[in-house]
Design a protein around this motif. Sequence first.
Motif, mmCIF file in Angstrom:
data_model
loop_
_atom_site.group_PDB
_atom_site.id
_atom_site.type_symbol
_atom_site.label_atom_id
_atom_site.label_comp_id
_atom_site.label_asym_id
_atom_site.label_seq_id
_atom_site.Cartn_x
_atom_site.Cartn_y
_atom_site.Cartn_z
ATOM 1 N N MET A 87 -8.477 68.607 -2.948
ATOM 2 C CA MET A 87 -9.406 68.356 -1.855
ATOM 3 C C MET A 87 -9.957 69.652 -1.277
ATOM 4 N N GLN A 88 -9.144 70.693 -1.241
ATOM 5 C CA GLN A 88 -9.613 71.946 -0.665
ATOM 6 C C GLN A 88 -10.673 72.622 -1.523
ATOM 7 N N LEU A 89 -10.758 72.275 -2.798
ATOM 8 C CA LEU A 89 -11.860 72.776 -3.612
ATOM 9 C C LEU A 89 -13.188 72.272 -3.053
ATOM 10 N N SER A 90 -13.227 71.000 -2.673
ATOM 11 C CA SER A 90 -14.444 70.438 -2.087
ATOM 12 C C SER A 90 -14.661 70.961 -0.681
ATOM 13 N N GLN A 208 -8.759 62.830 -2.196
ATOM 14 C CA GLN A 208 -9.020 62.757 -0.757
ATOM 15 C C GLN A 208 -8.318 61.561 -0.134
ATOM 16 N N LEU A 209 -8.369 60.417 -0.799
ATOM 17 C CA LEU A 209 -7.695 59.228 -0.287
ATOM 18 C C LEU A 209 -6.178 59.417 -0.293
ATOM 19 N N VAL A 210 -5.645 60.000 -1.358
ATOM 20 C CA VAL A 210 -4.200 60.226 -1.434
ATOM 21 C C VAL A 210 -3.734 61.079 -0.257
ATOM 22 N N TYR A 211 -4.492 62.127 0.053
ATOM 23 C CA TYR A 211 -4.076 63.014 1.146
ATOM 24 C C TYR A 211 -4.211 62.329 2.508
ATOM 25 N N TRP A 212 -5.291 61.592 2.709
ATOM 26 C CA TRP A 212 -5.458 60.905 3.994
ATOM 27 C C TRP A 212 -4.446 59.776 4.154
ATOM 28 N N LEU A 321 -17.404 83.620 -4.168
ATOM 29 C CA LEU A 321 -16.306 84.292 -4.848
ATOM 30 C C LEU A 321 -14.948 83.827 -4.330
ATOM 31 N N HIS A 322 -14.887 83.509 -3.034
ATOM 32 C CA HIS A 322 -13.632 83.092 -2.423
ATOM 33 C C HIS A 322 -13.871 81.858 -1.565
ATOM 34 N N SER A 323 -12.853 81.042 -1.447
ATOM 35 C CA SER A 323 -12.944 79.875 -0.570
ATOM 36 C C SER A 323 -13.023 80.328 0.885
#
Length: 420
Positions: A87-90, A208-212, A321-323
């Motif tokens: 999810m953090q990629l998005s 996303q659903l799994v985390y929420w 280059l970086h998140s």
Amino acid sequence: MSHELIMNSSTSKLGSYDWVKAKLSVDDDTRLTAPFSWPIVILTVTVAYLTLVQLLRCRAIRQMERKYATYMDNPYRLNYKQAREIMQLSLLHDFPFLFGFGTQWALIKSYGIATGTPLLVKTRQLANPATAGKRAEDTGVLIGEFLVGDIDNERGRLAMSKLNWMHRRYKILEGDYVHTLALFVLEPQLWIEKYEWRPMTYLEKAAQLVYWREIGARMGFGGIPETLEELAEWKTKYEKKHLYYIEANRIVTEATLQIFLRQTPKYLHGFVRNLFISFIEEKNVRDALGFPDPPAWATFLTTNFFRIRGFLIRHFFLPRLHSLDPLPKQGADSRYHRDPHFILFEPWYVADTWYNRLVLWTKSAKPGPEFKSSGYLPEELGPAGTERAKDSVHKQAEAMKEYVQRGGAVEVGCPFKFGW
């Protein structure tokens, strides 16, 4: 006779030599004075750059899918820690703007549920202009603590425990909790699907659903559908019964709109109001919030702005280059200070420095004691007066730690219920 032949031969050789020398001199001069072909260079560099954009644009998601290839057939087998990484990629790398924008509009659309807004009006945290800004900022900070941060570390547990403490003081329908969660999952996906430079993959959506679902379990409610399709179907059915207009819906939404309008000159208020309404694309939601249909020009502007933005990013911009790292940083005094680049409306918990004031020069409000420039602790977030909950919040955070160590909802078999 022979002497003349020799002379003629020598003259001929000298003439040939002079001709060759003159020819070489002309060629050298031509090479030196020939115009440099800038169009060819520019074209070559442009093609090389655009090719590089195409090669790198989707590299991050391809790497993520290779890493989780064994889950592609059924991404709901992911655990919440794996889901958080995906999810953090998005959220922080590929779509931070529209992911955050969609989450913000998920919260606004939740005000169309008539069983929830009377409580918001009663507490006056959103209906009162004096407190609406802080309430919005605190909500963003709390959500950021366990979306961007680590839900399992101390500050993440404290933020979640404070959120639970604030909610448990009121009687809230479990269905309203699930509906808000459904909006937080589905609304960012809707915006990204329509307007971003690429759509989300099913792996990203399911993660996303799994985390929420994990967040819902730690907030103490169940009844959350297992798949995205079931969640969307559940949401539609719930809205048929609970999404309708009452005056409280309009009051809360209007208070939120007024926070947006604070940042614009009065002569632009009508323009901004129409843009605000155009972001709410579903007519049944607009009706439930008490808004008319937006003018065609507003819908045209917003729709085409997002489409052009997505096209330009996809074809002309290299990936970051970086998140992004919007999580507030801890100072020497152990308190957390927000980055001024990531505030929504008011500079709550932003340190009062010349640099931060320079970043916020376009904002009407500047960092200072009235906005708690000394920073915050997770257990202090929330409406004034709730700081007294510190001991209770710490106690609940410890119980949540034990709950996680026992395996959480997966092993215990029920949501976290401490203190409810």
